[in-house]
Design an enzyme around this catalytic site. Structure first.
Site, PDB file in Angstrom:
ATOM      1  N   ARG A  15     -36.373   0.965   0.661  1.00 20.44           N
ATOM      2  CA  ARG A  15     -35.772  -0.388   0.660  1.00 20.44           C
ATOM      3  C   ARG A  15     -34.915  -0.657  -0.573  1.00 20.44           C
ATOM      4  NH1 ARG A  15     -40.937  -1.942   2.767  1.00 20.44           N
ATOM      5  NH2 ARG A  15     -40.756  -2.143   5.022  1.00 20.44           N
TER       6      ARG A  15
ATOM      7  N   LYS B 253     -19.386  -1.901  -1.533  1.00 12.12           N
ATOM      8  CA  LYS B 253     -19.347  -1.649  -0.084  1.00 12.12           C
ATOM      9  C   LYS B 253     -19.804  -0.215   0.130  1.00 12.12           C
ATOM     10  CE  LYS B 253     -15.758  -4.754   1.649  1.00 12.12           C
ATOM     11  NZ  LYS B 253     -14.420  -4.825   2.257  1.00 12.12           N
TER      12      LYS B 253
ATOM     13  N   GLU C  74      -3.517   2.958  -3.114  1.00 14.16           N
ATOM     14  CA  GLU C  74      -4.458   1.852  -3.393  1.00 14.16           C
ATOM     15  C   GLU C  74      -4.172   1.222  -4.765  1.00 14.16           C
ATOM     16  OE1 GLU C  74      -6.643   0.718  -1.161  1.00 14.16           O
ATOM     17  OE2 GLU C  74      -7.210   2.391   0.158  1.00 14.16           O
TER      18      GLU C  74
ATOM     19  N   LYS D  61      -9.950  -5.377  -9.200  1.00 19.42           N
ATOM     20  CA  LYS D  61     -11.000  -5.380  -8.170  1.00 19.42           C
ATOM     21  C   LYS D  61     -12.256  -6.098  -8.676  1.00 19.42           C
ATOM     22  CE  LYS D  61     -13.328  -3.065  -4.556  1.00 19.42           C
ATOM     23  NZ  LYS D  61     -13.421  -1.977  -3.613  1.00 19.42           N
TER      24      LYS D  61
ATOM     25  N   GLU E 110     -17.077 -10.874   0.729  1.00 27.19           N
ATOM     26  CA  GLU E 110     -15.843 -11.021   1.511  1.00 27.19           C
ATOM     27  C   GLU E 110     -15.842 -12.226   2.441  1.00 27.19           C
ATOM     28  OE1 GLU E 110     -13.981  -7.252   2.601  1.00 27.19           O
ATOM     29  OE2 GLU E 110     -13.315  -8.218   4.450  1.00 27.19           O
TER      30      GLU E 110
ATOM     31  N   ARG F 266     -11.763 -11.696  -1.260  1.00 22.94           N
ATOM     32  CA  ARG F 266     -11.904 -10.230  -1.207  1.00 22.94           C
ATOM     33  C   ARG F 266     -11.121  -9.623  -0.045  1.00 22.94           C
ATOM     34  NH1 ARG F 266     -17.212  -6.421  -2.387  1.00 22.94           N
ATOM     35  NH2 ARG F 266     -16.108  -4.470  -2.091  1.00 22.94           N
TER      36      ARG F 266
ATOM     37  N   ASN G 294      -7.949  -5.889   1.608  1.00 22.34           N
ATOM     38  CA  ASN G 294      -7.706  -5.163   2.853  1.00 22.34           C
ATOM     39  C   ASN G 294      -6.228  -5.154   3.217  1.00 22.34           C
ATOM     40  OD1 ASN G 294     -10.468  -4.689   3.196  1.00 22.34           O
ATOM     41  ND2 ASN G 294     -10.757  -6.708   4.128  1.00 22.34           N
TER      42      ASN G 294
ATOM     43  N   HIS H 246      -4.688  -2.754   5.681  1.00 28.11           N
ATOM     44  CA  HIS H 246      -5.790  -2.061   6.365  1.00 28.11           C
ATOM     45  C   HIS H 246      -5.854  -2.344   7.863  1.00 28.11           C
ATOM     46  CE1 HIS H 246      -6.893  -1.140   2.297  1.00 28.11           C
ATOM     47  NE2 HIS H 246      -8.004  -0.528   2.641  1.00 28.11           N
TER      48      HIS H 246
ATOM     49  N   HIS I  80      -5.924   0.978   9.653  1.00 24.88           N
ATOM     50  CA  HIS I  80      -7.081   1.428  10.444  1.00 24.88           C
ATOM     51  C   HIS I  80      -6.661   1.807  11.860  1.00 24.88           C
ATOM     52  CE1 HIS I  80     -10.839  -0.104   8.071  1.00 24.88           C
ATOM     53  NE2 HIS I  80     -10.292   0.955   7.556  1.00 24.88           N
TER      54      HIS I  80
ATOM     55  N   HIS J 140      -6.815   8.290   4.578  1.00 28.35           N
ATOM     56  CA  HIS J 140      -7.006   6.838   4.506  1.00 28.35           C
ATOM     57  C   HIS J 140      -5.910   6.160   3.665  1.00 28.35           C
ATOM     58  CE1 HIS J 140      -9.047   2.982   4.257  1.00 28.35           C
ATOM     59  NE2 HIS J 140      -8.993   3.055   2.935  1.00 28.35           N
TER      60      HIS J 140
HETATM   61  P1  NAD Z   1     -13.025  12.061   0.007  1.00 25.08           P
HETATM   62  O1  NAD Z   1     -14.264  11.620  -0.602  1.00 25.08           O
HETATM   63  O2  NAD Z   1     -13.077  12.714   1.339  1.00 25.08           O
HETATM   64  O3  NAD Z   1     -12.293  13.051  -1.004  1.00 25.08           O
HETATM   65  C1  NAD Z   1     -11.067  13.630  -0.618  1.00 25.08           C
HETATM   66  C2  NAD Z   1     -11.117  15.158  -0.746  1.00 25.08           C
HETATM   67  O4  NAD Z   1     -11.020  15.520  -2.112  1.00 25.08           O
HETATM   68  C3  NAD Z   1     -12.410  15.792  -0.225  1.00 25.08           C
HETATM   69  O5  NAD Z   1     -12.088  17.035   0.356  1.00 25.08           O
HETATM   70  C4  NAD Z   1     -13.210  16.019  -1.511  1.00 25.08           C
HETATM   71  O6  NAD Z   1     -14.127  17.059  -1.371  1.00 25.08           O
HETATM   72  C5  NAD Z   1     -12.115  16.362  -2.474  1.00 25.08           C
HETATM   73  N1  NAD Z   1     -12.367  16.064  -3.883  1.00 25.08           N
HETATM   74  C6  NAD Z   1     -12.970  14.961  -4.391  1.00 25.08           C
HETATM   75  N2  NAD Z   1     -12.859  14.960  -5.719  1.00 25.08           N
HETATM   76  C7  NAD Z   1     -12.211  16.100  -6.057  1.00 25.08           C
HETATM   77  C8  NAD Z   1     -11.782  16.648  -7.295  1.00 25.08           C
HETATM   78  N3  NAD Z   1     -11.941  15.993  -8.441  1.00 25.08           N
HETATM   79  N4  NAD Z   1     -11.163  17.850  -7.279  1.00 25.08           N
HETATM   80  C9  NAD Z   1     -10.932  18.490  -6.094  1.00 25.08           C
HETATM   81  N5  NAD Z   1     -11.275  18.013  -4.901  1.00 25.08           N
HETATM   82  C10 NAD Z   1     -11.908  16.816  -4.893  1.00 25.08           C
HETATM   83  O7  NAD Z   1     -11.951  10.876   0.157  1.00 25.08           O
HETATM   84  P2  NAD Z   1     -11.542   9.609  -0.730  1.00 25.08           P
HETATM   85  O8  NAD Z   1     -10.104   9.402  -0.461  1.00 25.08           O
HETATM   86  O9  NAD Z   1     -12.027   9.691  -2.114  1.00 25.08           O
HETATM   87  O10 NAD Z   1     -12.385   8.440  -0.032  1.00 25.08           O
HETATM   88  C11 NAD Z   1     -12.116   8.068   1.301  1.00 25.08           C
HETATM   89  C12 NAD Z   1     -13.305   7.301   1.812  1.00 25.08           C
HETATM   90  O11 NAD Z   1     -13.498   6.149   1.007  1.00 25.08           O
HETATM   91  C13 NAD Z   1     -13.152   6.824   3.228  1.00 25.08           C
HETATM   92  O12 NAD Z   1     -14.332   7.108   3.938  1.00 25.08           O
HETATM   93  C14 NAD Z   1     -12.982   5.318   3.094  1.00 25.08           C
HETATM   94  O13 NAD Z   1     -13.501   4.607   4.184  1.00 25.08           O
HETATM   95  C15 NAD Z   1     -13.783   5.057   1.850  1.00 25.08           C
HETATM   96  N6  NAD Z   1     -13.402   3.831   1.140  1.00 25.08           N
HETATM   97  C16 NAD Z   1     -14.413   2.990   0.777  1.00 25.08           C
HETATM   98  C17 NAD Z   1     -14.114   1.846   0.078  1.00 25.08           C
HETATM   99  C18 NAD Z   1     -15.227   0.964  -0.406  1.00 25.08           C
HETATM  100  O14 NAD Z   1     -14.954  -0.129  -0.897  1.00 25.08           O
HETATM  101  N7  NAD Z   1     -16.457   1.397  -0.308  1.00 25.08           N
HETATM  102  C19 NAD Z   1     -12.796   1.539  -0.258  1.00 25.08           C
HETATM  103  C20 NAD Z   1     -11.791   2.419   0.127  1.00 25.08           C
HETATM  104  C21 NAD Z   1     -12.106   3.565   0.835  1.00 25.08           C
HETATM  105  N1  GLY Z   2     -11.679  -1.745  -0.320  1.00 22.53           N
HETATM  106  C1  GLY Z   2     -11.836  -3.095   0.022  1.00 22.53           C
HETATM  107  C2  GLY Z   2     -13.006  -3.747  -0.610  1.00 22.53           C
HETATM  108  O1  GLY Z   2     -13.741  -3.149  -1.363  1.00 22.53           O
HETATM  109  O2  GLY Z   2     -13.256  -4.898  -0.352  1.00 22.53           O
END
Ligand code: NAD
Ligand code: GLY
Length: 368
Positions: A121, A143, A185, A227, A237, A241, A245, A248, A252, A266
């Protein structure tokens, strides 16, 4: 090292930004640990570069640590890997004070954060983001979640980390395409509410992408500060917040059509989505058409996609994309939510958009 605070009362935490931070991780993390025990969760691309250095630093500070390495990629953010991760974590007989440390991009951060939210939990977690996207966006704000067959990020929790450690040096090994996707971003923060920061992006974006560390630190700091300010006011949100997006709703839909695959990352989808938001704003007379031209030119200059027709192997259809939008989390009372703008740095949330305008824009943007 620079430190920013995310001000959320008893759930407040710091974001440390700088170079060489992984080597200092033990000392930086220690003050927020409830117990000198942690499990690092990472992926198969990141582990060979950074896992041993993080483990050495934690051990050096007297923190008992184990690690779990998952496959890299968006497909890992699903129920099956969540179950596998929880099973592995619980199998290690963790206690409520044991922390999870997410070492990786947004995929590892979102999945690990959600696992931490529901294991026993709720156990503490720490974000060590290693992509530009995760350093400027996903590691901050709480998030967490996974994708389901019904759509992206549809199961999750708002669950804040205890600390974010953004080591800019980790970006050295990030593939250029991933770095650019994260840069979209960064630009987003300028476009939504900070025209001066957008000007900075235009002046420094190319150097940042090419490896300039000072530019990278500046961009991560400004993005995290923007942020953190928004999240402190509207953690869940219910208002402001939603501006984060920007791009997005369109993005999306484009990602859904390409199956959330490497065809369109993304951040690339967000870049195209932000351009569509500008084009729609201009089309309905909200913002000068020149602003849309300016942003498109900047994306082209740094090497971001700036036209969906550039994406090889995809046949876009306006009505299909609109049907993807209807499944978006941001639908309220059956109405789509859009973030539009009155100009660079002046975004706002609205549900007052005629679907015919969206269809007209998309048909024009996607025509061969
Ligand atoms: P990711 O985590 O898939 O990383 C991208 C690629 O880079 C992967 O192949 C990873 O293994 C590689 N990688 C990571 N760090 C590395 C490094 N330092 N050197 C070499 N390779 C490396 O993708 P991302 O773009 O970081 O994140 C995308 C995800 O984030 C999506 O699922 C999206 O929905 C999510 N997201 C979440 C929020 C939130 O607020 N929580 C906001 C935006 C996006
Ligand atoms: N990436 C959008 C948020 O964190 O609200």
């Amino acid at each position: 090292m620079e430190t920013l605070a995310v001000d959320l009362g008893e759930r407040s935490y710091n974001i440390h930004i700088g170079t060489g931070l992984l080597k200092q991780a033990g000392a930086l993390v220690s003050p927020v640990l409830a117990q000198k025990r942690a499990i690092i969760v990472t992926d198969a691309h990141v582990a060979p570069h950074y896992l041993s250095s993080l483990e050495a630093s934690l051990s050096g500070a007297g923190i008992a640590c184990a690690s779990i390495t998952l496959p890299a990629g968006e497909q890992t953010k699903n129920f099956a890997h969540l179950e596998q991760l929880l099973d592995d974590v619980l199998g290690r007989r963790i206690e409520r004070g044991t922390s999870l440390i997410a070492l990786g991009g947004g995929v590892i951060g979102d999945l690990t954060g959600f696992a931490a939210a529901i294991a026993l939990r709720g156990i503490p977690f720490i974000q060590i983001p290693t992509t530009l996207l995760s350093q400027v966006d996903s590691s901050v704000g709480g998030k967490t979640g996974i994708n389901t067959r019904h759509g992206k990020n549809l199961v999750g929790a708002f669950y804040q980390p205890r600390l974010v450690l953004a080591d800019i040096d980790t970006l050295d090994t990030l593939p250029r395409r991933e770095l650019l996707a994260g840069y979209a971003e960064v630009v987003k923060y300028g476009l939504i509410r900070d025209a001066a920061f957008y000007d900075w992006c235009e002046a420094n974006g190319t150097q940042l992408v090419d490896g300039d560390k000072d530019a990278r630190v500046h961009a991560v700091r400004e993005s995290c500060a923007a942020k953190a300010a928004v999240v402190a006011k509207d953690e869940r949100e219910s208002g402001e917040r939603a501006l984060l997006n920007f791009g997005h709703t369109f993005g999306h839909a484009l990602e859904s059509e390409t199956g959330f695959s490497d065809t369109l990352l993304h951040g690339e989808a967000v870049a195209l989505g932000m351009l569509m938001a500008f084009d729609l704003s201009a089309r309905i007379g909200l913002c000068p058409g020149q602003d849309a031209v300016r942003v498109r030119k900047h994306f082209e200059a740094v090497g971001l996609p700036h036209d969906p027709r550039q994406i090889a192997g995809v046949t876009w259809n306006a009505d299909t994309l609109i049907s993807h939008m209807a499944l978006d989390k941001k639908v309220r009372d059956g109405k789509l939510t859009f973030i539009l703008c009155r100009g660079i740095g002046e975004a706002f949330v609205t549900q007052d958009v005629k679907i015919d305008d969206v269809r007209g824009l998309m048909s024009q943007a996607l025509a061969a």
